[in-house]
Design an enzyme around this catalytic site. Structure first.
Site, PDB file in Angstrom:
ATOM      1  N   TYR A  55       0.831  -1.205   0.000  1.00 18.93           N
ATOM      2  CA  TYR A  55       0.000   0.000   0.000  1.00 18.93           C
ATOM      3  C   TYR A  55       0.869   1.260   0.000  1.00 18.93           C
ATOM      4  O   TYR A  55       0.570   2.234  -0.692  1.00 18.93           O
ATOM      5  CB  TYR A  55      -0.936  -0.009   1.214  1.00 18.93           C
ATOM      6  CG  TYR A  55      -1.715   1.273   1.361  1.00 18.93           C
ATOM      7  CD1 TYR A  55      -2.811   1.537   0.543  1.00 18.93           C
ATOM      8  CD2 TYR A  55      -1.340   2.227   2.299  1.00 18.93           C
ATOM      9  CE1 TYR A  55      -3.518   2.729   0.663  1.00 18.93           C
ATOM     10  CE2 TYR A  55      -2.047   3.416   2.429  1.00 18.93           C
ATOM     11  CZ  TYR A  55      -3.133   3.665   1.606  1.00 18.93           C
ATOM     12  OH  TYR A  55      -3.818   4.837   1.721  1.00 18.93           O
ATOM     13  N   GLU A  56       1.948   1.242   0.771  1.00 22.14           N
ATOM     14  CA  GLU A  56       2.821   2.410   0.888  1.00 22.14           C
ATOM     15  C   GLU A  56       3.847   2.488  -0.244  1.00 22.14           C
ATOM     16  O   GLU A  56       4.702   3.366  -0.233  1.00 22.14           O
ATOM     17  CB  GLU A  56       3.532   2.405   2.245  1.00 22.14           C
ATOM     18  CG  GLU A  56       2.583   2.670   3.391  1.00 22.14           C
ATOM     19  CD  GLU A  56       3.263   2.750   4.749  1.00 22.14           C
ATOM     20  OE1 GLU A  56       4.397   2.215   4.900  1.00 22.14           O
ATOM     21  OE2 GLU A  56       2.659   3.334   5.654  1.00 22.14           O
ATOM     22  N   GLU A  67       4.438   2.072  15.321  1.00 17.58           N
ATOM     23  CA  GLU A  67       5.291   1.828  14.153  1.00 17.58           C
ATOM     24  C   GLU A  67       4.458   1.556  12.908  1.00 17.58           C
ATOM     25  O   GLU A  67       4.722   2.091  11.838  1.00 17.58           O
ATOM     26  CB  GLU A  67       6.236   0.656  14.435  1.00 17.58           C
ATOM     27  CG  GLU A  67       7.144   0.286  13.297  1.00 17.58           C
ATOM     28  CD  GLU A  67       8.176   1.348  12.963  1.00 17.58           C
ATOM     29  OE1 GLU A  67       8.636   1.369  11.812  1.00 17.58           O
ATOM     30  OE2 GLU A  67       8.529   2.170  13.835  1.00 17.58           O
ATOM     31  N   VAL A  89      -5.288  -1.408   8.140  1.00 16.69           N
ATOM     32  CA  VAL A  89      -6.640  -1.960   8.063  1.00 16.69           C
ATOM     33  C   VAL A  89      -6.839  -2.412   6.617  1.00 16.69           C
ATOM     34  O   VAL A  89      -6.594  -1.629   5.692  1.00 16.69           O
ATOM     35  CB  VAL A  89      -7.711  -0.911   8.454  1.00 16.69           C
ATOM     36  CG1 VAL A  89      -9.111  -1.495   8.312  1.00 16.69           C
ATOM     37  CG2 VAL A  89      -7.475  -0.407   9.872  1.00 16.69           C
ATOM     38  N   GLY A 116     -14.628   1.707  11.229  1.00 17.72           N
ATOM     39  CA  GLY A 116     -14.363   2.054  12.623  1.00 17.72           C
ATOM     40  C   GLY A 116     -13.245   1.222  13.238  1.00 17.72           C
ATOM     41  O   GLY A 116     -12.847   1.466  14.378  1.00 17.72           O
ATOM     42  N   TYR A 143      -6.189  10.837  10.957  1.00 20.09           N
ATOM     43  CA  TYR A 143      -5.465  11.196  12.174  1.00 20.09           C
ATOM     44  C   TYR A 143      -5.940  12.537  12.720  1.00 20.09           C
ATOM     45  O   TYR A 143      -6.091  12.707  13.925  1.00 20.09           O
ATOM     46  CB  TYR A 143      -3.955  11.224  11.927  1.00 20.09           C
ATOM     47  CG  TYR A 143      -3.394   9.896  11.468  1.00 20.09           C
ATOM     48  CD1 TYR A 143      -3.914   8.686  11.922  1.00 20.09           C
ATOM     49  CD2 TYR A 143      -2.349   9.846  10.562  1.00 20.09           C
ATOM     50  CE1 TYR A 143      -3.398   7.475  11.492  1.00 20.09           C
ATOM     51  CE2 TYR A 143      -1.820   8.638  10.133  1.00 20.09           C
ATOM     52  CZ  TYR A 143      -2.356   7.453  10.601  1.00 20.09           C
ATOM     53  OH  TYR A 143      -1.846   6.259  10.182  1.00 20.09           O
TER      54      TYR A 143
END
Length: 166
Positions: A30-31, A88, A92, A100, A136
């Site tokens: 994903y990153e 770290e 999900v 949620g 966030y």
């Protein structure tokens, strides 16, 4: 996929090492950092469950299906004189985003931080990850202004040790 079922968050155990590694690979994909993953089951086993654990992990289950995880450790702030919880990794699985689960994982970790007397909880986010940044901020988290993260990679550690007088 029953989004109304009760989410269960559990501390990971040694049997969860393969699952944790799978989540790490999914997060790295994903990153866009898949090439950076060198962790393997043995390294994770030692780091999480060896004689001197460096980190802990929790897994979120929905109807006994593992849908998310978080990996964290405790650090220390000399300025506040208090420990902190450093998150770290949190991941999900895409079908469960918006359910949620992420917020509940943060709540679980916030409780751990309170139980351990932490003065703060911190984590890093990639600058391009606007979805995570919004999430966030919705938790009331603030970006830390005026700080840049530095890293000394493993291949640079050895040369640096040769400069140390003993």
């Amino acid at each position: 996929m029953d989004r109304d079922a009760t989410l269960c968050i559990e501390q990971a155990s040694e049997k969860d090492v393969p699952l944790i590694l799978t989540f790490i690979h999914e997060l790295a994909k994903y990153e866009r950092l898949s090439d950076s993953v060198t962790a393997n089951e043995e390294r994770l086993r030692v780091a999480l469950f060896g004689p001197h654990p460096y980190a802990e992990a929790v897994i979120a289950y929905q109807d006994q299906e593992a849908i998310a995880f978080a990996l964290y450790y405790f650090n220390y702030s000399s300025f506040s004189g208090l420990p902190g919880l450093y998150l770290e990794d949190i991941f999900v699985q895409p079908p469960w985003r918006g359910s949620g689960a992420g917020r509940q994982l943060f709540g679980y970790l916030a409780q751990k931080a309170i139980e351990r007397g932490c003065g703060r909880m911190e984590w890093a986010v990639l600058n391009w990850n606007e979805t995570a940044i919004r999430f966030y901020k919705n938790l009331a988290a603030d970006p830390v202004q005026g700080w840049t993260v530095f890293r000394l990679s493993r291949e640079h550690l050895e040369p640096l040790t040769r400069e140390t007088k003993r």
